[in-house]
Design a protein around this motif. Structure first.
Motif, short mmCIF file in Angstrom:
data_model
loop_
_atom_site.label_atom_id
_atom_site.label_comp_id
_atom_site.label_asym_id
_atom_site.label_seq_id
_atom_site.Cartn_x
_atom_site.Cartn_y
_atom_site.Cartn_z
N ASN A 151 43.46 -26.84 37.14
CA ASN A 151 43.16 -26.10 38.72
C ASN A 151 41.72 -26.58 38.77
N GLY A 158 46.97 -21.07 40.39
CA GLY A 158 45.57 -21.51 40.59
C GLY A 158 44.68 -20.90 42.00
N GLY A 212 45.05 -27.50 43.37
CA GLY A 212 43.66 -26.99 43.41
C GLY A 212 43.43 -27.29 44.96
N LEU A 243 42.91 -19.60 37.10
CA LEU A 243 44.10 -20.42 36.79
C LEU A 243 45.09 -19.16 35.95
N THR A 256 49.02 -22.61 44.58
CA THR A 256 47.45 -22.95 44.76
C THR A 256 46.93 -22.35 45.90
#
Length: 469
Positions: A167, A110, A211, A39, A79
């Motif tokens: 995350n 992340g 995530g 992260l 992410t």
């Protein structure tokens, strides 16, 4: 996500921001949860100002107090399950750096499935992992301040509001949805802030949670899913998305919001292509990579107590997209950009640092700093001198313990001096950072300034020594 790390950056612009790393999620038992993640948090530029907003239900005194332009910072969240791949050559699209008018104040990045073999862990401990190096090389020219801490989530305070950033990498496979939901609840339960004067995570003003959540599309067959994607009929798939189904039945999960899924499912692709899985398994595409947010619950109105003006803190989602151009992984990255409309609860930083006079290479440097009345200082607090664009909190050129080199102290204003003997002559700009031992955090950052060479004073016939800030 044992072995995950946090990468963060901050800058002088967000002087009302403090951060605190939280615990690891190593106790979440899952074969995939043990995958390494990262992260990476960044803050840049001056927060945008918008003077048109004035909250309702405020007294005339409040309206006068808040009539000045208000900060409206923006956050860009990314992410990406990188599947142990090395960084690509160009991440401008992911970071929006290819836009002519870049309008981002913070980056939150992340990563999941970082390469965490034994050799990789040893290499990253001794140096930096390649993804961290890549992001730092790309963003350093934009005047960042950088550091890192162990863990996979961050709690920070932004203008007095608590913001949690998480995350995660939840268990895979269609049949493990109950396990995913269990881990979702357990991650929330594991956030223990005891002894840190930080409220329970559910009492934080904003939770950003993102995530590889691994939620799949139920019931529909592979052909129907692929035809819907081909014809961009994404809405036809929403009702069977496992996360959307779970939100209908789980009151807590329903409190997390998400933007509309107007982009193709981000998993699973053949690597180095934009083709969905052509292997023998032919996995069904799914929106596994998600960005959610949750606002603090507001207390119910009580007719027997006077109504108090509620703080104003409202994020709005500017964009929620995937980035099909990246093909190093079997996942496509997803980004969301948020604009925060807020009424500051804190209008002054804990520490204000002021380089005094003209700094040159031949004189000891004098620094003044002020503390807010509620800040608890420690003899182990220190002030570091850095070049602009540093990569780590330990990248100081010099530092002083605030008590050891103290020159004066009165009415909350202190002065300390730096010895310049170890500082090389350079045209670079510098920053001062105040590190709090009690908070384990940088709590004050100066504006950039220059240190003039020793010959500078001789070239100044007027002798008007002014700080170059």
């Amino acid at each position: 996500m044992a072995g995950g790390i946090i990468k963060f950056l901050t800058t002088h612009a967000f002087s009302c921001l403090t951060w605190k790393p939280l615990g690891s999620l190593a106790n979440v038992s899952s074969t995939r949860a043990a995958k390494c993640g990262q992260l990476w948090w960044a803050c840049m530029g001056e927060p945008k100002q918008d003077g048109n907003f004035l909250p309702q239900d405020r007294s005339e005194d409040d309206k006068l107090r808040f009539s000045a332009p208000l900060p409206t910072p923006s956050i860009h969240v990314a992410t990406w399950n990188v599947a142990s791949a090395a960084p690509p050559l160009d991440l401008s699209d992911l970071l929006q750096l290819n836009k002519e008018n870049l309008s981002v104040d913070m980056y939150v990045i992340g990563l999941q499935e970082m390469n965490c073999g034994i050799m990789s862990l040893l290499s990253d401990a001794a140096f930096e992992d390649p993804w961290s190096n890549f992001f730092m090389d790309v963003l350093s020219p934009l005047s960042f301040v950088k550091g890192n801490k162990g863990g996979i989530n961050i709690c920070l305070k932004l203008y007095g509001y608590y913001v949690s950033i998480i995350n995660c990498h939840l268990p895979p496979h269609m049949a493990n949805n109950d396990q995913r939901l269990e881990h979702f609840d357990r991650i929330l339960e594991m956030q223990d802030f005891e002894g840190q004067n930080i409220p329970n995570i559910l009492d934080h003003d904003l939770i950003l949670w993102f995530g590889d959540m691994n939620f799949r599309i139920e019931d529909f067959g592979l052909h129907f899913v692929r035809e819907s994607i081909k014809n961009r009929r994404y809405k036809d798939l929403w009702e069977k998305d496992q996360l959307n189904i779970a939100k209908r039945h789980d009151p807590l999960l329903r409190e997390f919001q998400e933007g509309p899924l107007l982009f193709p499912p981000t998993y699973k692709f053949d690597k180095n292509s934009n083709n969905y899985d052509t292997s023998e398994k032919k996995r069904k595409p799914a929106w596994t990579d998600r960005i959610l947010w949750r606002l603090k619950r507001q207390p119910r109105a009580n007719p027997h107590t006077p109504k108090l003006p509620a703080p104003h803190f409202q994020p709005s989602l500017r964009s929620y997209v995937s980035h099909m151009m990246y093909s190093i992984s079997d996942h496509k990255p997803v980004t969301g950009t948020f604009d925060l409309e807020l009424m500051p609860l804190v209008t002054a930083p804990l520490i204000t640092l002021i380089p005094e006079g003209l700094w040159t290479m031949e004189n000891d440097m004098l620094i003044s700093y002020s503390l807010t009345p509620d800040f608890l200082s420690s003899p182990w607090d220190w002030i570091g001198l850095y070049k602009v664009g540093l990569r780590h909190i330990n990248d100081y050129l010099s530092y002083v313990w605030v008590k050891d080199n103290q020159v004066s102290f009165n009415d909350g204003l202190s002065q300390v001096y730096f010895n310049v003997s170890d500082i090389p002559e350079t045209e670079d700009q510098f920053l001062l950072c105040y590190y709090s031992n009690n908070l384990h955090s940088v709590v004050g950052i100066s504006k950039p300034f220059k240190i003039q060479p020793a010959s500078f004073l001789a070239e100044d016939p007027l002798g008007e020594a002014q700080p170059h800030i």
